[in-house]
Enzyme design. Structure first.
Site, mmCIF file in Angstrom:
data_model
loop_
_atom_site.group_PDB
_atom_site.id
_atom_site.type_symbol
_atom_site.label_atom_id
_atom_site.label_comp_id
_atom_site.label_asym_id
_atom_site.label_seq_id
_atom_site.Cartn_x
_atom_site.Cartn_y
_atom_site.Cartn_z
ATOM 1 N NE ARG A 178 115.280 6.349 25.231
ATOM 2 C CZ ARG A 178 116.327 6.827 25.939
ATOM 3 N NH1 ARG A 178 116.389 8.098 26.268
ATOM 4 N NH2 ARG A 178 117.308 6.023 26.293
ATOM 5 C CE1 TYR B 263 89.673 11.702 24.858
ATOM 6 C CE2 TYR B 263 91.759 12.102 25.953
ATOM 7 C CZ TYR B 263 90.922 11.269 25.241
ATOM 8 O OH TYR B 263 91.344 10.009 24.929
ATOM 9 C CG ASP C 234 93.224 18.948 23.525
ATOM 10 O OD1 ASP C 234 93.382 18.835 22.290
ATOM 11 O OD2 ASP C 234 92.964 17.983 24.277
ATOM 12 C CE LYS D 196 91.558 10.890 19.254
ATOM 13 N NZ LYS D 196 91.506 11.758 20.413
HETATM 14 C C1 LIG Z 1 91.805 11.742 21.726
HETATM 15 C C2 LIG Z 1 92.042 13.022 22.411
HETATM 16 C C3 LIG Z 1 93.153 13.191 23.250
HETATM 17 C C4 LIG Z 1 94.110 12.072 23.619
HETATM 18 O O1 LIG Z 1 94.805 11.554 22.570
HETATM 19 P P1 LIG Z 1 95.382 10.061 22.433
HETATM 20 O O2 LIG Z 1 96.097 10.152 21.145
HETATM 21 O O3 LIG Z 1 94.225 9.124 22.458
HETATM 22 O O4 LIG Z 1 96.283 9.824 23.590
HETATM 23 C C5 LIG Z 1 93.339 14.439 23.832
HETATM 24 N N1 LIG Z 1 92.463 15.459 23.624
HETATM 25 C C6 LIG Z 1 91.400 15.324 22.821
HETATM 26 C C7 LIG Z 1 90.487 16.487 22.618
HETATM 27 C C8 LIG Z 1 91.142 14.108 22.183
HETATM 28 O O5 LIG Z 1 90.046 13.986 21.406
#
Ligand SMILES: *Cc1c(COP(=O)(O)O)cnc(C)c1O
Length: 372
Positions: A47, A99, A171, A196
């Site tokens: 962890r 998002y 982000d 992603k």
């Molecule tokens: C999917 C996404 C997130 C969140 O990510 P998770 O891995 O699903 O928790 C945050 N910001 C953007 C722009 C995203 O497309």
């Protein structure tokens, strides 16, 4: 070293005594202490730290050009850590079309916890300046935004933030460091949902924060990672390092195919409007050109019709799968408003497509068929 080379080599030497070209997955949750007992910096318990996580964090740090990184079990866990590193009563500014998962996180978890937040239009720097107040501590930037593809001028907002002693977190999930480098433009923190494009194959959930400076605020994020425990498994870290090796070349394909399909959609009679920052007609194109090296694999478009017709079109594809999320090698699309659910401000005739790496003409033919 250029980013393609870094993506392949960065981090591999960390805790890799055997010099394996492909480092092993360290499944052990515990690591033996030295004879003097646990020493600061030793591996101890997974962890807190793990060889695979250290490799992944070093790799992401290199790619974004930062000083430190903390990897998490999901993108929203990474975002939570940034918010939790603030204090009760601190105020944050968030894009109105942030998002949807992050909007839910702020509204349903962080505001009840004591954070103050305003959701505002971030296409205008003046608008952001007017929304700052004496307890504003953080500006959250998402550009291009999801799903409206609004563009925020990162450099201008970071300038404004610095003058007001406010932190910025970008982000960067959609552009990835291949298309946009927020830390170079003055941001303090970069967030990724590694689920992603870094994962790239729709089979890993993960997140990360990369910091320009390994300062006290970052150390607080590190503490939340280790004490809160929302950490990625060694196997997921290993998989992410593996898929990141091809990220620069996958992004070239995503960029190229999306640009091609955006032009096709723009000329289609059933399409009312296309949102893609690479199009000269896009409202944020000039700023996007200044801060992005290419425009990514995501396209949103409005159909000339209502929600029912949008659903009908999405149901008409054979190659492009009906699914949420993005960044996989396979193309997916969705009626975004129904995926976002309650509280969604997305137009009812909007379809969002994550353009994959299939041959672009096969994708175009599938779109042609579905649009009818
Ligand atoms: C999917 C996404 C997130 C969140 O990510 P998770 O891995 O699903 O928790 C945050 N910001 C953007 C722009 C995203 O497309």
């Amino acid at each position: 070293m250029r980013i393609e080379t870094k993506a392949i080599h960065a981090g591999l030497d960390i805790e890799n005594d055997s010099k394996a070209i492909v480092p092993p997955i360290h499944t052990s949750t515990v690591f033996e202490h030295s004879e003097q007992g646990f020493q600061e910096g030793d591996l101890n318990y997974t962890r807190y730290s793990n060889p695979n996580r250290l490799q992944l964090e070093a790799l992401l740090t290199e790619l974004e050009g930062g000083e430190a990184c903390a990897a998490f079990s999901a993108g929203v866990a990474a975002a939570s850590a940034v918010f939790q590193a603030l204090k009760h009563g601190d105020h944050i500014l968030v894009p109105s079309d942030v998002y949807a998962g992050n909007r839910n996180l702020v509204e349903k978890v962080m505001q009840p916890w004591g954070l103050e937040a305003d959701f505002i239009d971030m296409t205008s720097v003046k608008n952001i300046e007017e929304a700052l107040n004496e307890n504003t501590r953080l500006i959250w930037i998402e550009t291009p935004s999801n799903p409206m593809m609004n563009i925020t001028d990162i450099e201008a907002v970071c300038d404004l933030a610095q003058k007001n002693d406010v932190l910025t977190c970008v982000d960067n999930t959609w552009p990835t460091p291949i298309n946009q480098l927020p830390l170079e433009l003055g941001a303090d923190l970069v967030l990724h949902s590694t689920t992603k494009y870094f994962g790239g194959h729709s089979d890993i959930l993960g997140g990360a924060i990369i910091a320009k400076e390994a300062n006290d605020f970052f150390e607080r994020i590190r503490e939340i990672q280790q004490l809160g425990g929302a950490v990625p498994s060694p196997r997921d870290c290993w998989l992410l390092c593996r898929s990141t090796r091809t990220l620069p070349y996958r992004m070239r394909g995503h960029n190229e195919h999306a640009a091609y399909l955006a032009k096709f959609l723009q000329n289609h009679p059933k399409v009312e409007k296309v949102f893609y920052p690479g199009l000269a007609t896009h409202a944020g194109h000039e700023i996007a050109k200044k801060q992005m090296s290419d425009f990514g694999g995501m396209i949103s478009f409005l159909i000339a019709g209502n929600a029912e017709e949008a659903h009908h079109i999405v149901a008409g594809s054979t190659l492009i799968k009906r699914a949420t999320s993005l960044g996989g090698v396979e193309s997916t699309w969705e009626h975004r408003r129904s995926s976002e659910g309650e509280g969604s401000i997305t137009p009812e005739n909007l379809i969002r497509i994550s353009v994959g790496l299939e041959h672009p003409d096969d994708l175009m033919e599938d779109l042609e068929r579905a649009l009818g």
